[in-house]
Write a protein that holds these residues in place. Structure first.
Motif, PDB file in Angstrom:
ATOM      1  N   ALA A  98       0.823  -1.200   0.000  1.00 44.25           N
ATOM      2  CA  ALA A  98       0.000   0.000   0.000  1.00 44.25           C
ATOM      3  C   ALA A  98       0.862   1.257   0.000  1.00 44.25           C
ATOM      4  O   ALA A  98       0.502   2.275  -0.576  1.00 44.25           O
ATOM      5  CB  ALA A  98      -0.921   0.000   1.210  1.00 44.25           C
ATOM      6  N   THR A  99       2.029   1.175   0.643  1.00 43.92           N
ATOM      7  CA  THR A  99       2.946   2.313   0.628  1.00 43.92           C
ATOM      8  C   THR A  99       4.328   1.803   0.248  1.00 43.92           C
ATOM      9  O   THR A  99       4.618   0.609   0.390  1.00 43.92           O
ATOM     10  CB  THR A  99       3.046   2.976   2.015  1.00 43.92           C
ATOM     11  N   ALA A 139      -6.175  -8.744  -1.304  1.00 45.08           N
ATOM     12  CA  ALA A 139      -5.745  -8.885   0.086  1.00 45.08           C
ATOM     13  C   ALA A 139      -4.899  -7.695   0.531  1.00 45.08           C
ATOM     14  O   ALA A 139      -4.940  -7.299   1.692  1.00 45.08           O
ATOM     15  CB  ALA A 139      -4.962 -10.175   0.261  1.00 45.08           C
ATOM     16  N   VAL A 140      -4.114  -7.107  -0.386  1.00 37.78           N
ATOM     17  CA  VAL A 140      -3.326  -5.927  -0.028  1.00 37.78           C
ATOM     18  C   VAL A 140      -4.240  -4.721   0.090  1.00 37.78           C
ATOM     19  O   VAL A 140      -4.123  -3.913   1.009  1.00 37.78           O
ATOM     20  CB  VAL A 140      -2.216  -5.680  -1.070  1.00 37.78           C
ATOM     21  N   LEU A 180      -2.016  -2.908 -12.658  1.00 38.85           N
ATOM     22  CA  LEU A 180      -2.835  -2.729 -11.455  1.00 38.85           C
ATOM     23  C   LEU A 180      -2.310  -1.567 -10.623  1.00 38.85           C
ATOM     24  O   LEU A 180      -3.081  -0.757 -10.106  1.00 38.85           O
ATOM     25  CB  LEU A 180      -2.827  -4.012 -10.623  1.00 38.85           C
ATOM     26  N   VAL A 181      -0.972  -1.489 -10.505  1.00 35.73           N
ATOM     27  CA  VAL A 181      -0.367  -0.386  -9.746  1.00 35.73           C
ATOM     28  C   VAL A 181      -0.639   0.935 -10.464  1.00 35.73           C
ATOM     29  O   VAL A 181      -1.059   1.921  -9.851  1.00 35.73           O
ATOM     30  CB  VAL A 181       1.142  -0.624  -9.577  1.00 35.73           C
ATOM     31  N   ASN A 182      -0.429   0.944 -11.775  1.00 35.11           N
ATOM     32  CA  ASN A 182      -0.596   2.178 -12.534  1.00 35.11           C
ATOM     33  C   ASN A 182      -2.008   2.729 -12.451  1.00 35.11           C
ATOM     34  O   ASN A 182      -2.219   3.930 -12.480  1.00 35.11           O
ATOM     35  CB  ASN A 182      -0.237   1.949 -14.010  1.00 35.11           C
ATOM     36  N   GLU A 183      -2.988   1.829 -12.377  1.00 36.34           N
ATOM     37  CA  GLU A 183      -4.369   2.293 -12.407  1.00 36.34           C
ATOM     38  C   GLU A 183      -5.005   2.341 -11.026  1.00 36.34           C
ATOM     39  O   GLU A 183      -6.214   2.474 -10.897  1.00 36.34           O
ATOM     40  CB  GLU A 183      -5.200   1.370 -13.308  1.00 36.34           C
ATOM     41  N   SER A 184      -4.193   2.217  -9.964  1.00 30.06           N
ATOM     42  CA  SER A 184      -4.784   2.148  -8.630  1.00 30.06           C
ATOM     43  C   SER A 184      -4.923   3.518  -7.985  1.00 30.06           C
ATOM     44  O   SER A 184      -5.340   3.617  -6.831  1.00 30.06           O
ATOM     45  CB  SER A 184      -3.941   1.244  -7.734  1.00 30.06           C
ATOM     46  N   GLY A 218      -2.680   5.406  -6.788  1.00 32.21           N
ATOM     47  CA  GLY A 218      -1.821   5.535  -5.616  1.00 32.21           C
ATOM     48  C   GLY A 218      -2.120   4.581  -4.481  1.00 32.21           C
ATOM     49  O   GLY A 218      -1.430   4.582  -3.473  1.00 32.21           O
ATOM     50  N   ALA A 219      -3.158   3.771  -4.626  1.00 32.83           N
ATOM     51  CA  ALA A 219      -3.487   2.836  -3.546  1.00 32.83           C
ATOM     52  C   ALA A 219      -2.455   1.717  -3.449  1.00 32.83           C
ATOM     53  O   ALA A 219      -2.259   1.125  -2.387  1.00 32.83           O
ATOM     54  CB  ALA A 219      -4.871   2.246  -3.760  1.00 32.83           C
ATOM     55  N   LEU A 220      -1.821   1.407  -4.568  1.00 27.29           N
ATOM     56  CA  LEU A 220      -0.813   0.352  -4.585  1.00 27.29           C
ATOM     57  C   LEU A 220       0.493   0.914  -5.125  1.00 27.29           C
ATOM     58  O   LEU A 220       0.482   1.797  -5.992  1.00 27.29           O
ATOM     59  CB  LEU A 220      -1.258  -0.808  -5.486  1.00 27.29           C
TER      60      LEU A 220
END
Lengths: 293, 275, 240
Positions: free
Chosen positions: C115-116, C157-158, C176-180, C182-184
Motif C-alpha cells: 500500500a505504501t 488482500a493488499v 494494477l499499480v498504474n491504475e490504482s 496511488g493505492a498500490l
C-alpha cells in the motif's frame, strides 16, 4: 451487442452499466444459470435411476449383487463430495477414452500409461480433437452430470432402500395372499407405495443437490461461480470495461439466486408431498382424511 | 529420511509445529499420509467446536421457532432459511469478504477498542460461519422433533403436575433430544465433511497451515498426480466418520436407556436431513 | 448442412491451412495481460495473439480452451489438450513432468507490491497465488505466506489490508499499480526467480515441440514477438 456499446471507454453512467451488463461475457454469465438449471434437471433423474438400481441391488438375493448395492451407498457417506469432485472427472475421462481405444485404435501395442502421461490414439479421443468448442463444452457438461449422478445416486440408494423397508409389511403380505408373485408384489405394491416414505429424504437430497452446484467449477464446467469470480475481479484497462473488485456484489447475486431456488423448491415439494400422502396409512394421510370427512 | 522422522517433522505441521517448509521434491507416500493427516487437526477442530457451540444456539432457535410471538419466531425462521437455503461455499466467501471490510484498527465500542483483525483468520471467521450454519440445520432438526413429541407424554407430564420450565426440562427437552438424535448424527457427519470447504472458498491459508484438503491439493499439485492424495484423504474421512458414528451411538444408547430394548430408536443413518 | 461444410472448408483454405492438424491450446484466462477472457467471452491477451501467430507459422490449426490453473498440467498429460500457453514459467519441477518450448517471454522479475513504498514486506503476511513459483519463493525465504486461489484475490488482500504485500509477476502487477490511483505501489527491488515463460507440451510430443520452437524462433528473428510484447506490456515489457 448494441451499437452504442461499440466503444465502452467513452461511455458513462447508466449507459456504461447497461452496456457492461449486456457484454458478451455477461451473456455467458446469464447462460451459465441455464447450465446449472439444466444440470439439475438432468442429474436428478439420472441419480434417481442409479439410486433405484442401487436400492434394488441391495435387496437382491444374490450376495455379490447385494454387496455392490450396499457398498455403493456406503461409499459416499464417509467421504466429502468435494474429494470425489477433485479427481473423478480426470478418472472418468481416462476411463471412457481407454475403453474406446480398445475398439477404435489399430495399434494397441503402446502402453496407455507412459510414466505420468495417458496415451490413446487420436481416434479414441473423446471428443475428437477436431470437434467444435460446443462439443467440448457439452462433453464437460456430460462428465459433470455423470459425476454428480454417481455421488447423488449413492444417497438416493440409501433413501430408497430405507423407504422400501418402511412400507408396512401387512400391505405386502396382503398382496401375497392374493396370489401375486414376488415380482408382481415388487412392481404393483412396493414401488408405488414406497414414494411417500422416500419423499422427505428425496426432498432433502434435492436441496443438497442444489447447494452442491457451486462446486461445479471444480468439474471444469463454467458455472455461475466461475463467472461471478471472473466478472467480479478487478479489471484493468486491458479489458473494455474496467472496474474495481466487485466480487462481493456478484456473490450476493448468487446468494439471492440460491435462496429463490430453495423457496420455489420448498413450495413445489410441499404440494407433491400433500398429493402423495393422499389415502396413505401415515399421519399426514390420516390428517387429510379427517380434514375431508 | 525414515518415516518416523517425517512424522516428527510434519505430524503437527498444520498448526505450525515442526519443519518450516513443506516437502518439495521426492515425495513419499509417508509424507503424504503424514501431512494430510496433520491437516485433519483443523477439520476436527472446526467440526468439534462448531457442533459444540452450535448445539446451544440450535436449541434456542428451535424454541424461538415454536414461540407464539412473531417477533421471536420470524427472525429465527429467517435465520434458518438463509443458512439452510444457500450453499456453504457461498456463505464462506461472503463472510470473508464482509469480515475484511471491518476496520483494521478495531471497533470503538463504549470507549473500548475491540480488535477485529483476528476475525478474518480461518480459525475464527470460518468457525463462526460453520457455527451459524450447523445451528440453523440442527435447529430445523430439533424443531421437527419438538413437534413430534407424543401428545400422551405431555398429557402425562401435566397429570403429574409438571408445568412450564419443569415440564420442559424433565419431559419435552429430553424427548426432543432422543427423537432428534439420529438426524442430528447425520448433521454432525455432514458438518465434519463441510469443514473441507474452509480453505477452499474465501479463507486463505496462513504460512501453509491448512486442513487435510489443502495438503491433498498441495501434493496433487506438486506431484501432478491426483490419484494418490485424494484417495488418502478419502480414507481418513471414512475413519473419522466411523469414530463419530460410534461416539454418537453411545450417546443414543444413553438417551434411550429407559425404553424397552425393542422400541429403542437405533441410529439408522438415513440422510433425512443433510446439507 | 452442405453449405455450412463448404463455408468451413473455404475458411480453412483461405487461412492457408493446407494440411493442418488440429492442436488444442489451453490457457487459464485470468492472468492479464498474458491471458484473459475478454468482454466478448473469448480468450484474449498477449498469449492469444502470440499463440495464433505461432500456429499460423507452424501450419497448425489451433483451437483454444481454458482450464483451472490447479489442474492445468494433469489435464495436459491426460490428453485433454496439447499445449499449455498460460504464462507458465519454465521450472525444473515442471520440467520433470512436461516439456517446454524455448521461452517466448524473457525471464521476468517478480515484484512486491504494497500500500505504501515503505511497507515492511519481510514482517509479512505476503500474499501469493497458490502453487506458483512466487508462493514457493515466499515460503522459502521465511516470510509469512498467505495463499489465494486466484491472482486477483492476492491483490485484493493488499487493498483490504489482510496482507502487507503481494508477490507476483511484475508484468501482472504493473497495470494494477498504474491504475490504482496511488493505492498500490511497488516495494523494494524486483526479484528474479524462475526462467522465461514457455509453452508446455507432453514429453512424448517432440514433433509438436519442434514445430512450435521453429515458429517461435522465426518470430524472434523478424521482430514480430517484440512488437507483440510492446503492444500488450507497454514500453516496460522485456524484449528479445
Amino acid at each position: 451487442m448494441f451499437a452504442i456499446c461499440a466503444d465502452p471507454k467513452t461511455l458513462e453512467g447508466l449507459t456504461w452499466l447497461g452496456c457492461y451488463l449486456t457484454s458478451g461475457k455477461h451473456l455467458d454469465f446469464y447462460m451459465s444459470f441455464v447450465t446449472v438449471l439444466a444440470l439439475l434437471a438432468v442429474t436428478a433423474p439420472a441419480a434417481m435411476l442409479l439410486g433405484f438400481g442401487g436400492a434394488m441391488a441391495s435387496r437382491a438375493r444374490l450376495a455379490p449383487l447385494r454387496w455392490i448395492g450396499k457398498g455403493y451407498s456406503a461409499m459416499v457417506r464417509g467421504v466429502p463430495d468435494i474429494v470425489y469432485f477433485m479427481f473423478f472427472v480426470i478418472a472418468l475421462d481416462q476411463g471412457i477414452e481407454y475403453v474406446r481405444s480398445r475398439f477404435v485404435c489399430d495399434d494397441l501395442s503402446a502402453p496407455v500409461f507412459q510414466g505420468m502421461e495417458f496415451h490413446v490414439c487420436n481416434a479414441a479421443k473423446v471428443p475428437l480433437a477436431t470437434a467444435s468448442p460446443f462439443t467440448f463444452q457439452a462433453y464437460g457438461f456430460f462428465l459433470a452430470v455423470v459425476t454428480f449422478a454417481i455421488v447423488f445416486g449413492a444417497f438416493v440408494t440409501h433413501v430408497l432402500s430405507g423407504a422400501m423397508q418402511a412400507v408396512p409389511r401387512a400391505q405386502l403380505e396382503t398382496a401375497e395372499a392374493y396370489g401375486m408373485s414376488q415380482r408382481q408384489v415388487f412392481r404393483r405394491i412396493l414401488v408405488p407405495q414406497m414414494w411417500v416414505y422416500a419423499l422427505p429424504g428425496l426432498t432433502n437430497l434435492w436441496m443438497v443437490l442444489i447447494k452442491a452446484t457451486p462446486l461445479l467449477f471444480l468439474l471444469s464446467v463454467k458455472d455461475i461461480v466461475y463467472y461471478a469470480r471472473e466478472l467480479g475481479g478487478t479489471k484493468t484497462s486491458a479489458y473494455a470495461y474496467s472496474h474495481p473488485d466487485w466480487r462481493l456484489y456478484y456473490f450476493l447475486g448468487l446468494l439471492v439466486f440460491y435462496l429463490l431456488m430453495t423457496k420455489v423448491s420448498e413450495i413445489v415439494l410441499t404440494r407433491v408431498s400433500l398429493r402423495l400422502s393422499k389415502g396413505q396409512a401415515t399421519a399426514a394421510g390420516e390428517a387429510q382424511r379427517r380434514g375431508l370427512a | 529420511m525414515s518415516c518416523l522422522d517425517t512424522i516428527a517433522d510434519y505430524g503437527l505441521r498444520s498448526i505450525g509445529i515442526g519443519a518450516k517448509l513443506l516437502p518439495r521434491t521426492d515425495f513419499t507416500l509417508c509424507q503424504q499420509f503424514t501431512l494430510i493427516g496433520s491437516g485433519l487437526i483443523w477439520n476436527v477442530y472446526f467440526a468439534v467446536l462448531a457442533l459444540a457451540f452450535g448445539f446451544f444456539l440450535a436449541n434456542a432457535l428451535a424454541l424461538a421457532r415454536i414461540a407464539h410471538s412473531p417477533f421471536i419466531r420470524k427472525p429465527a425462521e429467517w435465520f434458518v432459511f438463509v443458512f439452510r437455503g444457500s450453499p456453504l461455499f457461498i456463505q464462506f466467501f461472503l463472510a470473508y469478504e464482509l469480515l475484511v471490510l471491518l476496520p483494521r484498527s478495531g471497533v470503538q465500542l463504549l470507549g473500548l477498542t475491540i480488535e477485529t483483525s483476528w476475525l478474518t483468520r480461518a480459525w475464527a471467521g470460518a468457525l463462526i460461519v460453520l457455527f451459524l450454519n450447523t445451528a440453523a440445520y440442527s435447529a430445523e432438526i430439533f424443531y421437527g422433533a419438538l413437534q413430534s413429541i407424543p401428545k400422551g407424554d405431555l398429557e402425562a407430564a401435566e397429570a403429574y403436575g409438571l408445568t412450564g420450565w419443569k415440564k420442559f426440562t424433565r419431559v419435552q427437552w429430553p424427548t426432543m433430544l432422543r427423537l432428534a438424535w439420529p438426524s442430528y448424527t447425520n448433521e454432525a457427519i455432514f458438518m465434519l465433511q463441510s469443514t473441507t470447504l474452509v480453505f477452499f472458498s474465501g479463507f486463505p491459508a496462513f504460512s501453509q497451515m491448512g486442513d487435510a484438503l489443502y495438503y491433498a491439493n498441495y501434493f496433487a499439485d506438486k506431484t501432478f498426480n491426483p490419484f494418490i492424495p485424494y484417495p488418502i484423504i478419502a480414507f481418513y474421512f471414512v475413519v473419522l466418520t466411523l469414530i463419530l458414528i460410534w461416539g454418537f451411538s453411545q450417546v443414543n444408547r444413553y438417551l434411550n436407556r429407559h425404553l424397552p430394548q425393542n422400541t429403542q430408536s437405533r441410529i439408522r443413518l438415513r440422510p433425512q436431513l443433510l446439507r | 448442412m452442405k453449405k455450412l461444410l463448404l463455408i468451413t472448408t473455404l475458411l480453412a483454405a483461405s487461412a492457408g491451412f493446407a494440411s493442418a492438424e488440429v492442436v488444442r491450446l489451453a490457457t487459464e484466462g485470468a492472468y492479464p495481460p498474458f491471458n484473459l477472457i475478454n468482454d466478448k467471452g473469448e480468450v484474449g491477451g498477449f498469449e492469444r495473439e502470440f499463440g495464433d501467430e505461432v500456429c499460423k507459422r507452424a501450419a497448425l490449426e489451433c483451437t483454444w480452451s481454458t482450464n483451472e490453473w490447479d489442474s492445468i498440467i494433469p489435464n495436459l498429460q491426460s490428453g485433454n489438450y496439447d499445449v499449455i500457453v498460460a504464462g507458465m514459467s519454465i521450472t525444473d519441477e515442471r520440467k520433470k513432468v512436461i516439456d517446454f518450448t524455448q521461452d517466448y517471454y524473457p525471464p521476468t522479475p517478480s515484484a512486491f507490491v504494497g500500500a505504501t513504498a515503505d511497507a515492511d514486506c519481510k514482517s509479512g503476511p505476503v500474499s501469493a497465488q497458490v502453487s506458483t513459483i512466487q508462493a514457493a519463493h515466499v515460503a522459502e525465504s521465511g516470510m509469512t505466506l498467505l495463499e489465494f486461489p486466484t491472482p486477483d484475490e492476492t491483490v485484493a488482500a493488499v487493498r483490504n489490508g489482510e496482507a502487507v504485500c503481494v508477490f507476483a509477476d511484475s508484468d501482472y502487477l504493473r497495470p494494477l499499480v498504474n491504475e490504482s490511483n496511488g493505492a498500490l505501489t511497488f516495494v523494494g527491488e524486483p526479484v528474479s526467480i524462475g526462467g522465461g515463460v514457455g509453452m508446455g507440451v507432453r514429453q512424448s510430443d517432440q514433433e509438436l515441440k519442434g514445430k512450435l520452437d521453429a515458429a517461435i524462433t522465426s518470430m524472434k528473428a523478424d521482430g514480430t514477438l517484440n512488437t507483440m510484447i510492446e503492444k500488450y506490456f507497454g514500453p516496460e515489457g522485456l524484449k528479445y
